[in-house]
Design an enzyme around this catalytic site. Structure first.
Site, mmCIF file in Angstrom:
data_model
loop_
_atom_site.group_PDB
_atom_site.id
_atom_site.type_symbol
_atom_site.label_atom_id
_atom_site.label_comp_id
_atom_site.label_asym_id
_atom_site.label_seq_id
_atom_site.Cartn_x
_atom_site.Cartn_y
_atom_site.Cartn_z
ATOM 1 N N ASP A 171 0.859 -1.338 0.159
ATOM 2 C CA ASP A 171 -0.005 0.002 0.073
ATOM 3 C C ASP A 171 1.040 1.354 0.002
ATOM 4 O OD1 ASP A 171 0.847 -0.491 2.764
ATOM 5 O OD2 ASP A 171 -0.524 1.109 3.194
ATOM 6 N N GLU B 137 0.307 -0.906 5.596
ATOM 7 C CA GLU B 137 1.201 -0.775 6.511
ATOM 8 C C GLU B 137 1.153 0.809 6.760
ATOM 9 O OE1 GLU B 137 5.306 0.819 7.865
ATOM 10 O OE2 GLU B 137 4.181 1.413 6.080
HETATM 11 ZN ZN LIG Z 1 6.893 1.987 4.230
#
Ligand SMILES: [Zn+2]
Length: 268
Positions: free
Chosen positions: A82, A176
């Site tokens: 992401d 994340e």
């Molecule tokens: Zn990162």
């Protein structure tokens, strides 16, 4: 290792928008993250990795089996697919600067300039190839550079069986950037004795401790009164907010602390 192959791989990953969304309760937080997760899953199968899986939350895992007879610890390499919701990662138009001369790099889609006067570390890369955004989007190097490194490395090991190694696990995660990359990571299934997250900044840097932080949203409510009748009644929320900020320890901020010293910081 072939530079063109690395470039091609990286550019193919950043062409897929995978922005995460902290306000979404699902994992992955955005549907579009599936596009890259599925592509990585397929690429791992195509390059001949074993136990290639993608679970219901888009976590991708694979194994490169050991090619030695003796016992060797299993190591893992992890990165996230992401990108941060802070800036758009859609329609990225990268600039590829070959043989960087150490000067300013204009980000041509905007009036921004990447300058070594501000970012001193650019000087470390004179003579190398630098990839930047054109300023209208982020580059998504965080962490598609990490994915590129891992994919290229395992492909290299597959192509060069003369290099001896133990079992190597590979894991790619969603979300994340919104602090939820590890939440649904199946550590047992991954099966590594140790793992490294490829999400750093400089060549040769190894971080072996993690940072913990908590955040709070503070809302200041004022009281609106016509200035002519304000005495003893009006409450200006900006003044209250500024008083609050002033009350925080002045030297406990990132620009004054180091090592294990704690700090607080804020955005308005
Ligand atoms: Zn990162």
């Amino acid at each position: 290792m072939n530079k063109e192959e690395v470039l091609e791989r990286f550019l193919s990953y950043i062409s897929i928008d995978t922005e995460s969304d902290a306000s979404s309760p699902t994992t992955p937080s955005t549907d579009k993250q599936w596009d890259l997760a599925r592509k990585l899953h397929q690429e791992l199968i195509d390059m001949g990795m074993s136990d290639v899986t993608i679970d219901e939350h888009a976590y991708v895992m694979a194994t490169l089996p050991s090619n030695v007879d003796h016992e060797v610890p299993t190591i893992g390499f992890i990165s996230h697919f992401d990108t941060t919701p802070d800036y758009t990662g859609k329609n990225i138009k990268p600039q590829i600067i070959e043989n960087y001369d150490g000067g300013d790099i204009p980000l041509k889609g905007s009036d921004l300039i990447l300058s070594p006067d501000y970012f001193e570390s650019l000087k470390n890369y004179i003579g190398q190839t630098i990839i930047t955004t054109d300023g209208t989007t982020l580059l998504a190097a965080d962490d598609k550079a990490g994915i590129t490194e891992i994919m290229t490395a395992v492909k290299y090991l597959i192509d060069h069986p003369e290099i001896k190694h133990g079992a190597i696990k590979v894991g790619f995660t969603p979300d994340e950037e919104i602090g939820r990359g590890a939440h649904k990571f199946d550590v047992e299934k991954f099966g590594a004795d140790w793992a490294y997250t490829m999400d750093g900044s400089q060549v040769g840097e190894l971080e072996y401790e993690n940072f913990n932080a908590a955040g709070a949203v503070v809302t200041f409510h004022g009281k609106i009164v016509h200035p002519g009748y304000a005495k003893g009644k009006m409450i200006n929320s900006m003044y209250v907010a500024s008083e609050f900020i002033e009350s925080l320890p002045k030297l406990e901020t990132p620009e004054h602390t180091e090592d294990y010293q704690g700090f607080s910081t804020y955005t308005i």
